[in-house]
Design a protein around this motif. Structure first.
Motif, PDB file in Angstrom:
ATOM      1  N   ARG A   1      13.075 -15.378  -0.050  1.00  0.00           N
ATOM      2  CA  ARG A   1      14.342 -15.672   0.067  1.00  0.00           C
ATOM      3  C   ARG A   1      14.998 -15.888  -1.470  1.00  0.00           C
ATOM      4  N   ASP A   2      15.966 -15.283  -1.748  1.00  0.00           N
ATOM      5  CA  ASP A   2      17.081 -15.879  -2.690  1.00  0.00           C
ATOM      6  C   ASP A   2      17.955 -16.962  -3.100  1.00  0.00           C
ATOM      7  N   LEU A   3      17.759 -17.825  -3.581  1.00  0.00           N
ATOM      8  CA  LEU A   3      18.394 -19.214  -3.503  1.00  0.00           C
ATOM      9  C   LEU A   3      19.955 -19.319  -4.548  1.00  0.00           C
ATOM     10  N   GLY A   4      20.734 -18.252  -4.568  1.00  0.00           N
ATOM     11  CA  GLY A   4      21.827 -18.265  -5.470  1.00  0.00           C
ATOM     12  C   GLY A   4      21.194 -18.316  -6.576  1.00  0.00           C
ATOM     13  N   SER A   5      20.570 -17.022  -7.225  1.00  0.00           N
ATOM     14  CA  SER A   5      20.357 -16.740  -8.731  1.00  0.00           C
ATOM     15  C   SER A   5      21.286 -15.834  -9.391  1.00  0.00           C
ATOM     16  N   SER A   6      21.747 -15.829 -10.743  1.00  0.00           N
ATOM     17  CA  SER A   6      22.379 -14.776 -11.479  1.00  0.00           C
ATOM     18  C   SER A   6      22.714 -13.844 -11.289  1.00  0.00           C
ATOM     19  N   ASN A   7      20.643 -13.361 -11.838  1.00  0.00           N
ATOM     20  CA  ASN A   7      20.399 -12.585 -11.932  1.00  0.00           C
ATOM     21  C   ASN A   7      20.042 -11.519 -10.299  1.00  0.00           C
ATOM     22  N   GLY A   8      20.276 -12.309  -9.531  1.00  0.00           N
ATOM     23  CA  GLY A   8      19.175 -11.695  -8.651  1.00  0.00           C
ATOM     24  C   GLY A   8      17.971 -11.109  -8.128  1.00  0.00           C
ATOM     25  N   THR A   9      17.847 -10.689  -7.041  1.00  0.00           N
ATOM     26  CA  THR A   9      16.286 -10.754  -6.138  1.00  0.00           C
ATOM     27  C   THR A   9      16.631  -8.966  -5.214  1.00  0.00           C
ATOM     28  N   PHE A  10      15.213  -8.304  -5.247  1.00  0.00           N
ATOM     29  CA  PHE A  10      15.350  -7.352  -5.509  1.00  0.00           C
ATOM     30  C   PHE A  10      14.306  -6.925  -5.099  1.00  0.00           C
ATOM     31  N   VAL A  11      14.189  -6.680  -3.345  1.00  0.00           N
ATOM     32  CA  VAL A  11      12.798  -6.223  -2.794  1.00  0.00           C
ATOM     33  C   VAL A  11      13.447  -4.315  -2.526  1.00  0.00           C
ATOM     34  N   ASN A  12      11.889  -3.694  -2.970  1.00  0.00           N
ATOM     35  CA  ASN A  12      11.759  -2.683  -3.114  1.00  0.00           C
ATOM     36  C   ASN A  12      13.323  -2.281  -3.475  1.00  0.00           C
ATOM     37  N   GLY A  13      14.015  -2.377  -4.430  1.00  0.00           N
ATOM     38  CA  GLY A  13      15.480  -1.824  -5.171  1.00  0.00           C
ATOM     39  C   GLY A  13      16.286  -2.337  -4.366  1.00  0.00           C
ATOM     40  N   GLU A  14      16.496  -3.285  -3.596  1.00  0.00           N
ATOM     41  CA  GLU A  14      17.511  -3.646  -2.973  1.00  0.00           C
ATOM     42  C   GLU A  14      17.914  -5.092  -2.648  1.00  0.00           C
ATOM     43  N   ARG A  15      18.866  -5.241  -3.343  1.00  0.00           N
ATOM     44  CA  ARG A  15      19.070  -6.435  -3.447  1.00  0.00           C
ATOM     45  C   ARG A  15      19.225  -7.937  -2.639  1.00  0.00           C
ATOM     46  N   LEU A  16      19.166  -9.026  -3.029  1.00  0.00           N
ATOM     47  CA  LEU A  16      18.460  -9.744  -1.259  1.00  0.00           C
ATOM     48  C   LEU A  16      19.629 -10.249  -0.431  1.00  0.00           C
ATOM     49  N   SER A  17      20.697 -10.788  -2.159  1.00  0.00           N
ATOM     50  CA  SER A  17      22.363 -11.547  -1.913  1.00  0.00           C
ATOM     51  C   SER A  17      23.207 -11.057  -3.002  1.00  0.00           C
ATOM     52  N   GLU A  18      24.154 -11.636  -2.665  1.00  0.00           N
ATOM     53  CA  GLU A  18      25.280 -11.065  -3.763  1.00  0.00           C
ATOM     54  C   GLU A  18      25.034 -12.055  -5.258  1.00  0.00           C
ATOM     55  N   GLU A  19      25.932 -12.819  -6.009  1.00  0.00           N
ATOM     56  CA  GLU A  19      25.452 -13.225  -7.358  1.00  0.00           C
ATOM     57  C   GLU A  19      25.597 -14.582  -6.926  1.00  0.00           C
ATOM     58  N   ASN A  20      24.692 -15.810  -7.066  1.00  0.00           N
ATOM     59  CA  ASN A  20      25.296 -16.605  -6.992  1.00  0.00           C
ATOM     60  C   ASN A  20      25.311 -17.512  -5.628  1.00  0.00           C
ATOM     61  N   GLN A  21      24.905 -16.119  -4.696  1.00  0.00           N
ATOM     62  CA  GLN A  21      24.438 -16.554  -3.104  1.00  0.00           C
ATOM     63  C   GLN A  21      23.505 -16.351  -2.058  1.00  0.00           C
ATOM     64  N   GLN A  22      22.687 -17.499  -2.031  1.00  0.00           N
ATOM     65  CA  GLN A  22      21.862 -17.588  -1.047  1.00  0.00           C
ATOM     66  C   GLN A  22      21.473 -16.720   0.463  1.00  0.00           C
ATOM     67  N   SER A  23      20.617 -15.802  -0.315  1.00  0.00           N
ATOM     68  CA  SER A  23      20.275 -15.060   0.621  1.00  0.00           C
ATOM     69  C   SER A  23      19.913 -15.373   1.882  1.00  0.00           C
ATOM     70  N   VAL A  24      19.163 -14.399   3.212  1.00  0.00           N
ATOM     71  CA  VAL A  24      19.009 -14.697   4.571  1.00  0.00           C
ATOM     72  C   VAL A  24      17.040 -14.612   4.219  1.00  0.00           C
ATOM     73  N   PRO A  25      16.400 -15.135   4.454  1.00  0.00           N
ATOM     74  CA  PRO A  25      15.320 -14.746   4.684  1.00  0.00           C
ATOM     75  C   PRO A  25      13.962 -13.161   4.128  1.00  0.00           C
ATOM     76  N   HIS A  26      13.251 -12.871   3.808  1.00  0.00           N
ATOM     77  CA  HIS A  26      12.820 -11.373   4.303  1.00  0.00           C
ATOM     78  C   HIS A  26      11.252 -11.410   3.663  1.00  0.00           C
ATOM     79  N   GLU A  27      10.841 -10.680   4.847  1.00  0.00           N
ATOM     80  CA  GLU A  27       9.433 -10.341   5.398  1.00  0.00           C
ATOM     81  C   GLU A  27       9.013  -9.980   3.878  1.00  0.00           C
ATOM     82  N   LEU A  28       8.188 -10.338   3.537  1.00  0.00           N
ATOM     83  CA  LEU A  28       7.701  -9.286   2.663  1.00  0.00           C
ATOM     84  C   LEU A  28       5.502  -8.816   3.074  1.00  0.00           C
ATOM     85  N   HIS A  29       5.512  -7.781   2.726  1.00  0.00           N
ATOM     86  CA  HIS A  29       4.259  -7.173   2.983  1.00  0.00           C
ATOM     87  C   HIS A  29       3.682  -6.687   1.213  1.00  0.00           C
ATOM     88  N   THR A  30       2.382  -6.448   1.979  1.00  0.00           N
ATOM     89  CA  THR A  30       1.194  -5.583   0.999  1.00  0.00           C
ATOM     90  C   THR A  30       1.576  -4.234  -0.407  1.00  0.00           C
TER      91      THR A  30
END
Length: 371
Positions: A75-104
Motif C-alpha cells: 500500500r502506498d502511504l501518500g508518497s510524493s513520487n508514488g508507488t508503481f506495480v507493473n507500471g500502474e501507480r497505486l494512488s495520486e500524489e500525497n494520497q494513500q492507496s488501497v491495499p494491492h496484492e503482490l505476486h511473484t
C-alpha cells in the motif's frame, strides 16, 4: 500480526524484493507490517532485512507491505513520487492507496527518475525491484496463475513432504527468534515507559514548586500593593501638613509685618508727644520771660520762640510730607487709634498758629500779621 504462541500458528510467507543491480535487494519476513521508505539517520540505515532504501526519490514513509491469510499486500502511504506495480501507480500524489496484492514476478517502482536542472541526465534514480514470494518452509517461490492464487509444482510439493518436521522447524525457529526480539522490544518499551513516568513525576514536582512560588509571589505582590496604598495616604497627609505649615508661616509673616508697622506708629506717636511737650515748654518759658523782663526784651524773646516754632513745624512738615510719613502712619493710626495722624498734626499746627497770633496781638498789637 501473527501470534507465534497460537497452537494453530502458521508462519507467514517471506517476500523477496530483488534488485537486478543488487543494490536494493531485500528479504522481508512478514510477521508484522513493514514500512518502506527513505533512510534518514543511523537508526534507519538500510539493510537486507528492513524496509529502508538509500534513495532520495522515496518519502520517509513511502509504503508498507504485510501478509494476511498467506497473501502479500502492498500500500502506498501518500508518497510524493508514488508507488508503481507493473507500471500502474497505486494512488495520486500525497494520497494513500488501497491495499494491492503482490505476486511473484511483479515489478515495483518506488518513485520516479529525477533529472538534473538541464534535463540532460538522471540525477536521482528510482528504486526498481522484482517480487518473489517464498512459501513458509520452502526456498522455492510460487508462480503466479491467472486466478491470482499461488500454486506449487510437483517437485516443490515432494520436496516439502520429504523434509517432514525439519521443514517446519526452520520457520518455527525464526518465529521464536522474532518472539524473543518482540519480548526484548516490549521490555525496552516498558523501561522507557517507567523512565517517562519518573520524568513525569519529576516534572509534576517542579510544576508544584513553581505553583507554590507563583502563589508566594502573588501574596507578596498583594502586600506590596497594600503598602503602596498606605504610603500614598501617608504622602497625602504629609502634603496637607506641609500646606498647613505654609499657611501658618504666611500668617506669621503677616503678623510680623503688622507688628513692625505698629512699632513705627508708636514711634511716630511718641515723637509727636515729644514735639507737643517741647511746644508746651517753650510756651511756659515765653510766659515766664514775659513776666520778668521788660517790654523791650519781650519782642526779642517772642521772635526767637516764633522762629523755634516755625523750625519745628518745618521739620515735622518735611518728615510727614516729603518723607511720606502720613502714608505710613495714617493707616496704622486709624486701625489702632481710630484717628488719622495727619488730622492730629493739622489740628496741632492750627492751634500753634492761633497761639502765636494771640501772643502777637498781646505783645505787638501794631505789628500783628495774620498767619
Amino acid at each position: 500480526m501473527y501470534n507465534v504462541t497460537d497452537p494453530s500458528f502458521v508462519p507467514p510467507p517471506t517476500v523477496l524484493l530483488e534488485d537486478p543491480e543488487g543494490k536494493h535487494s531485500k528479504k522481508l519476513d512478514l510477521f508484522e507490517r513493514i514500512k518502506l521508505g527513505r533512510t534518514t539517520s543511523n537508526k534507519t540505515a538500510p539493510a537486507a532485512s528492513n524496509g529502508f532504501f538509500e534513495s532520495k526519490v522515496l518519502s520517509r514513509t513511502h509504503a508498507d507491505v504485510w501478509a494476511e491469510d498467506g497473501r502479500v499486500f502492498i500500500r502506498d502511504l501518500g508518497s510524493s513520487n508514488g508507488t508503481f506495480v507493473n507500471g500502474e501507480r497505486l494512488s495520486e500524489e500525497n494520497q494513500q492507496s488501497v491495499p494491492h496484492e503482490l505476486h511473484t514476478g511483479d515489478r515495483i517502482d518506488f518513485g520516479v527518475d529525477i533529472n538534473n536542472d538541464t534535463g540532460t541526465e538522471i540525477q536521482f534514480k528510482k528504486v526498481v525491484v522484482f517480487v518473489r514470494i517464498a512459501a513458509p518452509g520452502s526456498s522455492a517461490s510460487p508462480s503466479r496463475k491467472s486466478g491470482g492464487s499461488p500454486t506449487y509444482t510437483a517437485a516443490q510439493s515432494s520436496q516439502q513432504a520429504g523434509d517432514g518436521g525439519a521443514t517446519m522447524t526452520r520457520p518455527m525457529a525464526g518465529a521464536a527468534s522474532k518472539y524473543a526480539d518482540s519480548t526484548r522490544e516490549f521490555n525496552d518499551m516498558r523501561q522507557k515507559a517507567a523512565a517517562l513516568e519518573r520524568e513525569h513525576s519529576s516534572v509534576s514536582q517542579q510544576v508544584n514548586a513553581l505553583t507554590a512560588q507563583i502563589t508566594q509571589l502573588s501574596q507578596e505582590n498583594h502586600s506590596l500593593q497594600q503598602r503602596t496604598v498606605q504610603l500614598q495616604r501617608e504622602a497625602e497627609d504629609e502634603r496637607h501638613k506641609a500646606a498647613d505649615a505654609v499657611a501658618r508661616a504666611s500668617r506669621a509673616s503677616a503678623l510680623a509685618a503688622a507688628a513692625a508697622d505698629d512699632g513705627q506708629l508708636r514711634a511716630a506717636i511718641e515723637k509727636n508727644k515729644k514735639l507737643e511737650a517741647e511746644v508746651a515748654a517753650l510756651k511756659s518759658q515765653v510766659s515766664r520771660i514775659g513776666g520778668k523782663q521788660a517790654a523791650p526784651r519781650r519782642s526779642s524773646v517772642i521772635g526767637t520762640l516764633f522762629k523755634l516754632l516755625v523750625l519745628l513745624i518745618v521739620l515735622a512738615g518735611v518728615y510727614l510730607f516729603y518723607f511720606d510719613g502720613f502714608a505710613v502712619v495714617d493707616p496704622l493710626a486709624e486701625q489702632h487709634l481710630g484717628v488719622k495722624l495727619s488730622t492730629t498734626v493739622y489740628d496741632a499746627v492750627n492751634q500753634g498758629t492761633a497761639a502765636v497770633n494771640r501772643a502777637k496781638d498781646q505783645y505787638f498789637p501794631q505789628q500783628h500779621t495774620e498767619l
